[in-house]
Design a protein around this motif. Structure first.
Motif, PDB file in Angstrom:
ATOM      1  N   ALA A 115       0.830  -1.211   0.000  1.00  0.00           N
ATOM      2  CA  ALA A 115       0.000   0.000   0.000  1.00  0.00           C
ATOM      3  C   ALA A 115       0.861   1.256   0.000  1.00  0.00           C
ATOM      4  N   THR A 116       1.980   1.218   0.716  1.00  0.00           N
ATOM      5  CA  THR A 116       2.876   2.378   0.743  1.00  0.00           C
ATOM      6  C   THR A 116       3.475   2.641  -0.638  1.00  0.00           C
ATOM      7  N   VAL A 117       3.918   1.578  -1.301  1.00  0.00           N
ATOM      8  CA  VAL A 117       4.497   1.729  -2.642  1.00  0.00           C
ATOM      9  C   VAL A 117       3.455   2.253  -3.627  1.00  0.00           C
ATOM     10  N   SER A 118       2.260   1.679  -3.601  1.00  0.00           N
ATOM     11  CA  SER A 118       1.206   2.088  -4.536  1.00  0.00           C
ATOM     12  C   SER A 118       0.776   3.536  -4.294  1.00  0.00           C
ATOM     13  N   THR A 119       0.665   3.919  -3.033  1.00  0.00           N
ATOM     14  CA  THR A 119       0.260   5.287  -2.716  1.00  0.00           C
ATOM     15  C   THR A 119       1.346   6.278  -3.109  1.00  0.00           C
ATOM     16  N   THR A 120       2.600   5.878  -2.944  1.00  0.00           N
ATOM     17  CA  THR A 120       3.708   6.734  -3.387  1.00  0.00           C
ATOM     18  C   THR A 120       3.648   6.958  -4.892  1.00  0.00           C
ATOM     19  N   GLN A 121       3.343   5.900  -5.629  1.00  0.00           N
ATOM     20  CA  GLN A 121       3.214   6.043  -7.074  1.00  0.00           C
ATOM     21  C   GLN A 121       2.072   6.994  -7.418  1.00  0.00           C
ATOM     22  N   ALA A 122       0.951   6.872  -6.722  1.00  0.00           N
ATOM     23  CA  ALA A 122      -0.174   7.784  -6.971  1.00  0.00           C
ATOM     24  C   ALA A 122       0.226   9.227  -6.677  1.00  0.00           C
ATOM     25  N   ALA A 123       1.014   9.427  -5.626  1.00  0.00           N
ATOM     26  CA  ALA A 123       1.462  10.789  -5.293  1.00  0.00           C
ATOM     27  C   ALA A 123       2.346  11.356  -6.399  1.00  0.00           C
ATOM     28  N   ILE A 124       3.199  10.492  -6.966  1.00  0.00           N
ATOM     29  CA  ILE A 124       4.056  10.947  -8.071  1.00  0.00           C
ATOM     30  C   ILE A 124       3.207  11.338  -9.279  1.00  0.00           C
ATOM     31  N   LEU A 125       2.167  10.550  -9.545  1.00  0.00           N
ATOM     32  CA  LEU A 125       1.317  10.824 -10.709  1.00  0.00           C
ATOM     33  C   LEU A 125       0.520  12.117 -10.564  1.00  0.00           C
ATOM     34  N   LEU A 126       0.396  12.626  -9.350  1.00  0.00           N
ATOM     35  CA  LEU A 126      -0.303  13.901  -9.176  1.00  0.00           C
ATOM     36  C   LEU A 126       0.433  15.035  -9.891  1.00  0.00           C
ATOM     37  N   ALA A 127       1.723  14.822 -10.172  1.00  0.00           N
ATOM     38  CA  ALA A 127       2.478  15.841 -10.905  1.00  0.00           C
ATOM     39  C   ALA A 127       1.960  16.006 -12.332  1.00  0.00           C
ATOM     40  N   LEU A 128       1.216  14.990 -12.825  1.00  0.00           N
ATOM     41  CA  LEU A 128       0.667  15.063 -14.182  1.00  0.00           C
ATOM     42  C   LEU A 128      -0.686  15.780 -14.223  1.00  0.00           C
ATOM     43  N   ALA A 129      -1.203  16.188 -13.086  1.00  0.00           N
ATOM     44  CA  ALA A 129      -2.535  16.815 -13.042  1.00  0.00           C
ATOM     45  C   ALA A 129      -2.648  18.031 -13.962  1.00  0.00           C
ATOM     46  N   PRO A 130      -1.626  18.909 -14.027  1.00  0.00           N
ATOM     47  CA  PRO A 130      -1.758  20.064 -14.946  1.00  0.00           C
ATOM     48  C   PRO A 130      -1.910  19.633 -16.406  1.00  0.00           C
ATOM     49  N   LEU A 131      -1.248  18.535 -16.804  1.00  0.00           N
ATOM     50  CA  LEU A 131      -1.388  18.056 -18.181  1.00  0.00           C
ATOM     51  C   LEU A 131      -2.812  17.608 -18.479  1.00  0.00           C
ATOM     52  N   ALA A 132      -3.501  17.123 -17.452  1.00  0.00           N
ATOM     53  CA  ALA A 132      -4.872  16.642 -17.619  1.00  0.00           C
ATOM     54  C   ALA A 132      -5.897  17.735 -17.297  1.00  0.00           C
ATOM     55  N   HIS A 133      -5.413  18.931 -16.971  1.00  0.00           N
ATOM     56  CA  HIS A 133      -6.294  20.062 -16.637  1.00  0.00           C
ATOM     57  C   HIS A 133      -7.185  19.717 -15.438  1.00  0.00           C
ATOM     58  N   VAL A 134      -6.589  19.066 -14.452  1.00  0.00           N
ATOM     59  CA  VAL A 134      -7.307  18.720 -13.227  1.00  0.00           C
ATOM     60  C   VAL A 134      -6.792  19.610 -12.097  1.00  0.00           C
ATOM     61  N   PRO A 135      -7.646  20.444 -11.506  1.00  0.00           N
ATOM     62  CA  PRO A 135      -7.200  21.293 -10.407  1.00  0.00           C
ATOM     63  C   PRO A 135      -7.032  20.482  -9.123  1.00  0.00           C
ATOM     64  N   LEU A 136      -6.008  20.818  -8.354  1.00  0.00           N
ATOM     65  CA  LEU A 136      -5.748  20.110  -7.098  1.00  0.00           C
ATOM     66  C   LEU A 136      -5.818  21.087  -5.931  1.00  0.00           C
ATOM     67  N   THR A 137      -6.308  20.582  -4.813  1.00  0.00           N
ATOM     68  CA  THR A 137      -6.275  21.324  -3.560  1.00  0.00           C
ATOM     69  C   THR A 137      -5.641  20.421  -2.506  1.00  0.00           C
ATOM     70  N   ILE A 138      -5.282  20.992  -1.392  1.00  0.00           N
ATOM     71  CA  ILE A 138      -4.685  20.171  -0.328  1.00  0.00           C
ATOM     72  C   ILE A 138      -5.682  19.102   0.128  1.00  0.00           C
ATOM     73  N   GLY A 139      -6.939  19.502   0.217  1.00  0.00           N
ATOM     74  CA  GLY A 139      -7.955  18.538   0.655  1.00  0.00           C
ATOM     75  C   GLY A 139      -8.152  17.406  -0.345  1.00  0.00           C
ATOM     76  N   SER A 140      -8.188  17.746  -1.637  1.00  0.00           N
ATOM     77  CA  SER A 140      -8.402  16.700  -2.642  1.00  0.00           C
ATOM     78  C   SER A 140      -7.202  15.765  -2.727  1.00  0.00           C
ATOM     79  N   VAL A 141      -5.993  16.313  -2.570  1.00  0.00           N
ATOM     80  CA  VAL A 141      -4.797  15.465  -2.592  1.00  0.00           C
ATOM     81  C   VAL A 141      -4.806  14.488  -1.420  1.00  0.00           C
ATOM     82  N   ALA A 142      -5.123  15.000  -0.227  1.00  0.00           N
ATOM     83  CA  ALA A 142      -5.154  14.125   0.951  1.00  0.00           C
ATOM     84  C   ALA A 142      -6.225  13.048   0.802  1.00  0.00           C
ATOM     85  N   ALA A 143      -7.419  13.443   0.340  1.00  0.00           N
ATOM     86  CA  ALA A 143      -8.500  12.466   0.168  1.00  0.00           C
ATOM     87  C   ALA A 143      -8.145  11.435  -0.882  1.00  0.00           C
TER      88      ALA A 143
END
Length: 261
Positions: A115-143
């Motif tokens: 679970a730690t490895v998979s969640t870390t990968q998901a956190a890395i993929l959040l860097a691609l959010a601007p390419l997908a035009h997805v807005p991020l907030t602290i709350g949405s990232v944590a959730a």
């Protein structure tokens, strides 16, 4: 206290092994990136959303982005369980099983490591959010990360339950491919549940990963004007299904691991 020490030791070993495998880290990032940029742009150029509200302003890449995160968690969580077969072949698992340590704690440590490895990968993929035009907030990232961790616990437990009964890596990969690919294609990661034929919609509704992907999409896109089209179920229902699945599969995985000879 001894059980907690066992859980921590196994979790630490799983995460350390992941950090040492740079090629694995690179592959975990490149695969979703290729899906998003090549497959996503290719499909987006050839299709439109049927039934999408006029002026919603949500493209296919934006729709696909939460599904790509779900796909990454699915593949990483399930196939990381192959470490059990590796440990068995190299004798490490035999040493662990004869040690005076509860086997359920060993299984739990492996699940938490996955679970730690998979969640870390998901956190890395959040860097691609601007390419997908997805807005991020602290709350949405944590959730999103908490939801990814819950999905990873469920899928990692499934992988451990199957790996504990398999004798070879070839057999494990064949069984997992038979399960994983239908789960991915029926999860709503690539196309929305709305508008599909009834028989396909029924298969998607019984796929538990559908609720995980829908939860990720609800967290990231639930506030957009197109949310009623993009998000199928209430977030509370999605999380309840994923949490129940994680609990059942965690018990099943621990039981299967404990019954190894």
């Amino acid at each position: 206290m001894d059980s907690l020490r066992v859980v921590y030791t196994i979790w630490y070993r799983e995460t350390r092994r992941f950090l040492r495998e740079r090629s694995r880290i690179a592959g975990m990032v490149m695969q979703p990136l290729l899906y998003l940029l090549l497959v996503g742009n290719g499909i987006a150029s050839a299709m439109t959303f049927r039934g999408a509200p006029a002026g919603a302003g949500v493209g296919y890449i934006t729709f696909m982005y939460p599904g790509i995160i779900g796909m990454s968690v699915l593949f990483t969580s399930v196939f990381s369980a192959v470490s059990i077969i590796w440990d068995r072949e190299f004798g490490f698992l035999r040493e662990v099983l004869v040690a005076p340590a509860p086997r359920w704690a060993v299984a739990l440590g492996k699940v938490l490591g996955i679970a730690t490895v998979s969640t870390t990968q998901a956190a890395i993929l959040l860097a691609l959010a601007p390419l997908a035009h997805v807005p991020l907030t602290i709350g949405s990232v944590a959730a999103l990360l908490l939801t990814c961790a819950l999905i990873a616990v469920a899928l990692g437990s499934l992988g451990i339950a199957i790996a504990s009964r398999m004798e070879s890596m070839e057999g494990f990969q064949m069984i997992m491919n038979f399960l994983v690919m239908p789960m991915f294609f029926l999860s709503g990661a690539m196309f929305p549940l709305r508008g599909v034929p009834d028989w396909l919609g029924a298969l998607m509704r019984v796929n538990p990963l559908t609720y995980g992907v829908d939860a990720l999409r609800g967290i990231l896109l639930g506030a957009t004007p197109a949310a009623p089209f993009l998000v199928q179920f209430a977030l509370g229902l999605d999380l309840a299904v994923v949490a129940a699945l994680a609990l059942v599969l965690l018990v099943m995985g621990s039981w299967a691991f404990s019954r190894q000879g």
